[in-house]
Design a protein around this motif. Structure first.
Motif, PDB file in Angstrom:
ATOM      1  N   LYS A   1       0.800  -1.218   0.000  1.00  0.00           N
ATOM      2  CA  LYS A   1       0.000   0.000   0.000  1.00  0.00           C
ATOM      3  C   LYS A   1       0.844   1.285   0.000  1.00  0.00           C
ATOM      4  O   LYS A   1       0.478   2.264  -0.650  1.00  0.00           O
ATOM      5  N   LEU A   2       1.943   1.287   0.735  1.00  0.00           N
ATOM      6  CA  LEU A   2       2.702   2.529   0.863  1.00  0.00           C
ATOM      7  C   LEU A   2       3.301   3.008  -0.461  1.00  0.00           C
ATOM      8  O   LEU A   2       3.250   4.205  -0.764  1.00  0.00           O
ATOM      9  N   PRO A   3       3.864   2.132  -1.294  1.00  0.00           N
ATOM     10  CA  PRO A   3       4.333   2.623  -2.597  1.00  0.00           C
ATOM     11  C   PRO A   3       3.202   3.184  -3.465  1.00  0.00           C
ATOM     12  O   PRO A   3       3.402   4.152  -4.211  1.00  0.00           O
ATOM     13  N   GLU A   4       2.019   2.600  -3.371  1.00  0.00           N
ATOM     14  CA  GLU A   4       0.855   3.096  -4.112  1.00  0.00           C
ATOM     15  C   GLU A   4       0.475   4.491  -3.625  1.00  0.00           C
ATOM     16  O   GLU A   4       0.212   5.397  -4.425  1.00  0.00           O
ATOM     17  N   LEU A   5       0.427   4.662  -2.298  1.00  0.00           N
ATOM     18  CA  LEU A   5       0.153   5.970  -1.697  1.00  0.00           C
ATOM     19  C   LEU A   5       1.207   6.980  -2.123  1.00  0.00           C
ATOM     20  O   LEU A   5       0.899   8.103  -2.532  1.00  0.00           O
TER      21      LEU A   5
END
Length: 402
Positions: A268-272
């Motif tokens: 999720k963090l790379p997408e965010l």
């Protein structure tokens, strides 16, 4: 007013501050897990989580609030308080920030667009009523659909499998059937209904509805945002504020990580990072950041101490004692940090910031008077922000970054 519009990235479920914007590498594995190597940003002295390299390049554009607090650990109650600035339990259901902004900046004296003044991408929270006592007038328009698909099917605006030509033919056929409207052409109610119909079709078939057509965008820019639902929602949000829409909320699900937290963060963090950082840069490049407030955060944080034991297997629970939010643009300074948490991120160390402080600051920059009265259906005397007696604990507006 320094700001004209607002984009809220609502981190539905609550992101962990230690993994994102308030890293604690010295706290050890039981707090950091594998995310113990924070990275420097383009602002001296500010570090953020290691999985946010693109946001690290944009730190001069935003300010981090590392001392958000309210002490509530329940999703519904915490969401209500963070999005309205009001304490629950007084018998009044207050509207969220989006509904309030739409009320004051979405009326016809200020905003003349056909697109509704309060948009949610892509579905409402469902935790409570965003409109509160404003009722239908304050309800957001939820687009539905998925902007990352080849065609963004927007509820009531873009129909799956129906061409524009067929839509026009349907409209013409409906008009032919409307013999009553032609026979009683001067009736004020029919005139009003006809005007509503015209506006609806202008949104569906005219230029206004094309704001949701991402095929008009440069494909390289779409790639920079990321082809995820979140990344493309950020792009739609930029297109909406570019058209003057007063308030857009992106409901970004997936942050309620009781189990397998770090596996989810790796995804999720790379997408965010990709979507949020590109939104800031894109707004800045187009001269929109100065007039658009971007507000990132959830209803609370996650427990700093990791639950390694089964069934959690490295999970984090709800945590309302201290968490982080981000504000950018619209009169908020960039490259700053407000407040701090303790060495393990379990308590506020300096400058507590409560929801009433943050939302009051946002309203001020949007030119909305916190003492202005709201139209309550039963005639109760209620104001945009709670009075001193009703506000509870407050730390004061964010004047240091305004």
């Amino acid at each position: 007013a320094k700001a004209k519009s607002g984009i809220q990235i609502w981190m539905w479920g609550g992101p962990c501050h230690l993994d994102t914007l308030d890293p604690k590498p010295g706290a050890g594995k039981d707090y950091c897990g594998p995310l113990d190597k924070p990275i420097a940003t383009n602002v001296d002295g500010i570090q953020i989580g290691q999985l946010l390299p693109e946001l690290a390049k944009q730190a001069d554009k935003y300010s981090i609030i590392r001392s958000m607090t309210h002490g509530i650990n329940g999703h519904e109650t915490a969401s209500y308080m963070v999005q309205t600035g009001h304490k629950p339990g007084d018998g009044v259901s207050y509207p969220t920030a989006g509904a309030v902004v739409a009320l004051f900046k979405g009326n016809r004296e200020v905003y003349e667009g056909l697109i509704p003044p309060y948009i949610v991408l892509t579905k409402p929270q469902g935790r409570f009523s965003e409109a509160g006592f404003l009722g239908a007038a304050g309800k957001p328009f939820a687009t539905g659909g998925d902007p990352s698909q080849s065609k963004f099917v927007v509820e009531g605006v873009v129909a799956q499998g129906i061409t524009e030509e067929r839509q026009k033919n349907r409209r013409d056929f409906l008009s032919q059937l409307n013999t009553l409207g032609r026979a009683v052409g001067d009736d004020p109610e029919l005139i009003a209904a006809s005007q509503c119909e015209k506006q609806a079709y202008d949104l569906i078939l005219g230029d206004a509805g094309k704001v949701f057509d991402l095929s008009q965008e440069d494909q390289d820019l779409r790639e920079r945002y990321g082809r995820s639902k979140f990344g493309q929602s950020c792009l739609v949000a930029r297109r909406l504020v570019e058209r003057g829409v007063p308030y857009v909320t992106i409901n970004y699900e997936g942050w309620d990580t009781h189990k397998g937290h770090f596996q989810i963060m790796t995804r999720k963090l790379p997408e965010l990072d990709r979507g949020f950082a590109t939104l800031l840069q894109d707004l800045s490049d187009r001269g929109l950041l100065d007039s658009t407030i971007v507000w990132w955060g959830g209803e609370f944080g996650r427990s700093p101490k990791v639950q390694w034991e089964p069934p959690w297997n490295g999970g984090r629970n709800h945590f309302g004692k201290v968490f982080s939010h981000v504000v950018a643009g619209g009169g908020f300074k960039g490259g700053r940090v407000v407040g701090s948490s303790t060495e393990t991120g379990e308590e506020v160390k300096e400058r507590p910031v409560y929801p009433v402080d943050l939302i009051g600051s946002i309203y001020e920059l949007l030119g909305i008077d916190g003492n202005a009265k709201l139209p309550h259906p039963q005639g109760l005397a209620v104001t945009v922000m709670p009075g001193a007696a009703d506000a509870g604990t407050a730390g004061g507006k964010l004047t240091e970054i305004m």
